[in-house]
Scaffold this motif. Structure first.
Motif, short mmCIF file in Angstrom:
data_model
loop_
_atom_site.label_atom_id
_atom_site.label_comp_id
_atom_site.label_asym_id
_atom_site.label_seq_id
_atom_site.Cartn_x
_atom_site.Cartn_y
_atom_site.Cartn_z
N MET A 47 0.83 -1.21 0.00
CA MET A 47 0.00 0.00 0.00
C MET A 47 0.87 1.26 0.00
SD MET A 47 -2.92 -0.70 2.82
CE MET A 47 -4.09 -2.02 2.72
N GLY A 48 0.21 2.41 -0.12
CA GLY A 48 0.92 3.67 0.00
C GLY A 48 1.35 3.89 1.45
N PRO A 49 2.11 4.96 1.70
CA PRO A 49 2.66 5.18 3.04
C PRO A 49 1.59 5.35 4.13
CG PRO A 49 3.08 7.06 1.59
CD PRO A 49 2.57 5.96 0.73
N LEU A 50 0.40 5.77 3.76
CA LEU A 50 -0.63 5.95 4.78
C LEU A 50 -1.43 4.68 5.03
CD1 LEU A 50 -2.05 9.50 3.94
CD2 LEU A 50 -0.21 8.84 5.49
N ARG A 51 -1.16 3.66 4.20
CA ARG A 51 -1.86 2.37 4.32
C ARG A 51 -3.37 2.53 4.25
NH1 ARG A 51 3.23 0.91 3.70
NH2 ARG A 51 4.51 1.41 5.48
N ASN A 52 -3.82 3.37 3.34
CA ASN A 52 -5.26 3.47 3.14
C ASN A 52 -5.69 2.36 2.20
OD1 ASN A 52 -6.07 5.69 4.70
ND2 ASN A 52 -5.16 7.09 3.21
N PRO A 53 -6.56 1.47 2.66
CA PRO A 53 -6.94 0.33 1.81
C PRO A 53 -7.69 0.80 0.57
CG PRO A 53 -7.74 0.06 4.07
CD PRO A 53 -7.23 1.45 3.96
N ARG A 54 -7.31 0.23 -0.59
CA ARG A 54 -8.03 0.51 -1.82
C ARG A 54 -9.01 -0.62 -2.06
NH1 ARG A 54 -2.18 0.25 -3.93
NH2 ARG A 54 -2.51 -1.38 -2.40
N ARG A 55 -9.75 -0.49 -3.14
CA ARG A 55 -10.78 -1.48 -3.39
C ARG A 55 -10.18 -2.87 -3.57
NH1 ARG A 55 -15.52 -0.91 -7.84
NH2 ARG A 55 -16.05 -3.11 -7.80
N ARG A 56 -9.05 -2.94 -4.29
CA ARG A 56 -8.50 -4.27 -4.53
C ARG A 56 -7.96 -4.88 -3.23
NH1 ARG A 56 -4.64 -1.03 -7.25
NH2 ARG A 56 -2.53 -1.15 -6.40
N ASP A 57 -7.60 -4.03 -2.26
CA ASP A 57 -7.18 -4.57 -0.97
C ASP A 57 -8.37 -5.21 -0.24
OD1 ASP A 57 -4.48 -3.64 -1.20
OD2 ASP A 57 -5.22 -1.62 -0.80
N VAL A 91 0.15 15.03 14.56
CA VAL A 91 0.30 14.73 13.14
C VAL A 91 1.04 13.40 12.95
CG1 VAL A 91 1.46 15.45 11.01
CG2 VAL A 91 0.15 17.11 12.35
N ALA A 92 2.13 13.22 13.71
CA ALA A 92 2.92 11.99 13.57
C ALA A 92 2.06 10.77 13.89
CB ALA A 92 4.13 12.04 14.50
N LEU A 93 1.29 10.85 14.95
CA LEU A 93 0.50 9.69 15.36
C LEU A 93 -0.64 9.41 14.39
CD1 LEU A 93 0.22 10.18 19.24
CD2 LEU A 93 1.81 8.74 17.96
N VAL A 94 -1.25 10.47 13.88
CA VAL A 94 -2.37 10.26 12.96
C VAL A 94 -1.86 9.72 11.62
CG1 VAL A 94 -4.18 11.41 11.63
CG2 VAL A 94 -3.91 11.93 14.05
N VAL A 95 -0.79 10.30 11.11
CA VAL A 95 -0.27 9.88 9.81
C VAL A 95 0.18 8.41 9.85
CG1 VAL A 95 1.66 10.16 8.20
CG2 VAL A 95 0.36 12.16 8.96
N LEU A 117 1.77 2.13 13.26
CA LEU A 117 2.04 2.04 14.70
C LEU A 117 1.20 0.94 15.35
CD1 LEU A 117 2.38 5.83 15.59
CD2 LEU A 117 4.17 4.10 15.78
N VAL A 118 -0.04 0.81 14.91
CA VAL A 118 -0.87 -0.28 15.45
C VAL A 118 -0.24 -1.62 15.09
CG1 VAL A 118 -3.09 -1.46 15.25
CG2 VAL A 118 -3.02 1.02 15.45
N LEU A 119 0.19 -1.75 13.85
CA LEU A 119 0.85 -2.99 13.44
C LEU A 119 2.11 -3.22 14.26
CD1 LEU A 119 1.46 -5.42 11.66
CD2 LEU A 119 2.29 -3.88 9.88
#
Lengths: 271, 284
Positions: free
Chosen positions: A114-124, B149-153, B158-160
């Protein structure tokens, strides 16, 4: 030499003269093995024989003192970047009271792609759904992980490895303390992975599983004693070497890795 | 007593508005961090780091640097020292933590007493939220924003990291980065909390809201929201109670947090003592 249909192609996993030591203590020395793509391989050895060290080396957690590892012709680091190797740990290795549900945990298998923010996409989401259905946990997807049975926990970890899309699965004692349903389901899934040409390396204490469905077997005792076709390698003499001539005691289990160290635990053991 | 007046009267004082704002901001950010602290099992680390930042704060103050810089160096430094001692001796980890943070703290006490500054030891130890200086007010807001900001981003990583660092590493996520991210956030939050409740009680802000929320839910997202809500609520309520009772604000804030925890412990719908006692009744 091996006689499987895949014997002519290059090995999926090739380890040459691998040596690993921790603070001067040798865990594995001059270990070499070749595993075919699409093979189910049993990894058999006593506690402390170097099974988990071999896993760690294949995941890039330990720096080998000598030797090389090629996975699909690539280095371990390249294989890791491509999410080629997935690890299914023993279920004792995490805190099951953690406020996560089954979907949350399985989604973690996708983080690497995933991207750095780990936002799940549809395929995920689709990959997670597909693998939860495969391991028959879709109905329990919203359940907090601590409310799963032992076998369901193993299946959740297996699903997490599946969504990674890895071609190599490393399974640490997958049959330890599981129910009959899970054992049957896992055996079926392993056959399906073989058809998909994924390579499985399964550490196990259960000799019946090895003879039951492992195509290849790796015998290990501080080094690789023998590897190859199960029927050829799984001999009384080789097993005596593996277990140092002692009577096999299958009731002994490996304790899970210790959790909960507060300082620098990312550097301990697994790095 | 008129409840409207109870709420409105303190707002006529500028010092009280500042105190409410800073307590709520620090309480909320520390509460978010406390979710990771409790899930990672870092409560003792929080205690250690919050004490160990003291010499850094004093030195930064004396040199005219932002307090956060000193706190950061000594917070991360103390944990590095703990790690080094643990690796090279046979002394157990909790013992090492105990002796390192008290050593740093004691060094800080000496510095406070010898370095000429307007730093008041009592304010550092027990907070001074009612008399916070403008530059400290701004600094604390900046620090809180950084940590937030660090924690939200990086919340998912971090949970993992808290749940299964081995998996994180096996898929190529840098656990070293996450470790230092969490540790840096802890050091910064400690210095922010120092302004509000003081060094002695800051660990409560870094632990209690997370523990309270943990008893109330099975979802990390809900836990984070509940922890932040309880952190902000405790800060505001504590500041008001302090105003009307003329008691220590830090004491009031932390007592409210603790009471919220006790209420959660007793009344939580799934994990509360009442529910468990009810569930354990032998069925007829």
């Amino acid at each position: 030499m091996t006689t499987t249909p895949g014997a002519m192609e290059p090995p999926h996993i090739a380890v040459e003269n691998l040596s690993v030591s921790y603070a001067g203590v040798v865990a594995l020395s001059n270990a070499s093995l070749r595993l075919n793509q699409g093979a189910i391989c049993g990894l058999v050895g006593m506690n402390g024989a170097g099974k988990s060290t071999l896993f760690k080396a294949l995941m890039g957690f330990v720096r080998p003192a000598t030797g090389t590892i090629r996975i699909n012709g690539q280095s371990v680091a390249q294989a890791q970047r491509r999410q080629s190797v997935a690890y299914v740990p023993q279920s004792e290795s995490v805190d099951w009271d953690f406020p996560l549900n089954v979907t949350d945990v399985v989604m973690m298998g996708r983080y690497g792609s995933m991207g750095p923010l780990r936002n799940p996409r549809r395929r995920d989401h689709e990959a997670v759904r597909h693998s939860l259905e495969l391991v028959e946990l879709w109905d329990l997807r919203r359940r907090q992980i601590g409310q799963l049975s032992g076998g369901q926990r193993k299946r959740a970890f297996l699903a997490r490895a599946l969504v990674q899309g890895a071609s190599v699965l490393l399974l640490d004692e997958p049959f330890n303390g599981v129910d009959v349903r899970t054992e049957k389901l896992m055996a079926q899934l392993f056959m399906a992975f073989r058809r998909e040409r994924r390579t499985l390396l399964i550490s196990t204490h259960d000799m019946d599983h090895v003879t039951g469905f492992c195509d290849q077997v790796v015998l290990i005792n501080k080094t690789v004693l023998a590897y190859g076709e199960t029927s050829e390698v799984f001999t009384r003499e080789n097993l005596a070497l593996t277990f140092g001539g002692c009577v096999l005691d299958q009731s002994k289990e490996v304790p899970g890795p210790q959790r909960g160290s507060m300082v620098a635990d990312h550097r301990e053991g697994w790095s | 007593m008129d409840p409207v007046n109870w709420v409105m009267e303190p707002l006529q004082h500028a010092f009280m508005i500042k105190a409410l704002v800073i307590s709520a901001v620090v309480g909320g950010v520390c509460a978010l961090l406390s979710c990771f602290m409790t899930l990672k099992g870092w409560a003792l680390m929080g205690d250690a780091v919050s004490h160990a930042v003291l010499p850094g704060v004093v030195i930064a103050y004396a040199l005219g640097l932002p307090l956060a810089v000193g706190a950061f160096v000594f917070g991360v430094g103390s944990v590095t020292v703990i790690g080094l001692i643990k690796q090279s001796t046979r002394v157990k980890e909790d013992t090492v933590i105990g002796l390192v943070f008290t050593g740093f703290f004691a060094l800080g006490l000496i510095l406070v007493s010898k370095v000429r500054s307007s730093l008041d030891l009592m304010h550092i130890l027990f907070g001074n939220v009612l008399g916070i200086r403008p530059q400290d007010f701004q600094q604390t807001l900046v620090i809180a924003a950084l940590v937030l900001v660090a924690l939200v981003v990086f919340r998912r990583d971090l949970v993992l990291f808290c749940f299964d660092p081995t998996h994180a590493q096996s898929i190529g996520i840098s656990t070293g980065f996450l470790y230092y991210l969490l540790l840096s956030s802890l050091s910064l939050a400690a210095v922010a909390g120092l302004q509000t409740v003081g060094i002695i009680l800051v660990v409560a802000m870094l632990v209690t809201p997370g523990a309270t929320a943990y008893l109330l839910t099975d979802s990390f997202g809900a836990m984070a929201v509940l922890a932040v809500a309880s952190g902000i609520l405790s800060s505001l309520l504590g500041a008001y109670l302090s105003y009307w009772s003329d008691a220590s604000p830090a004491g009031c804030i932390v007592v409210v947090q603790t009471l919220l925890f006790v209420m959660a412990m007793v009344f939580a719908p799934k994990y509360g003592l009442l529910r468990r006692a009810f569930n354990n009744q032998p069925s007829q």
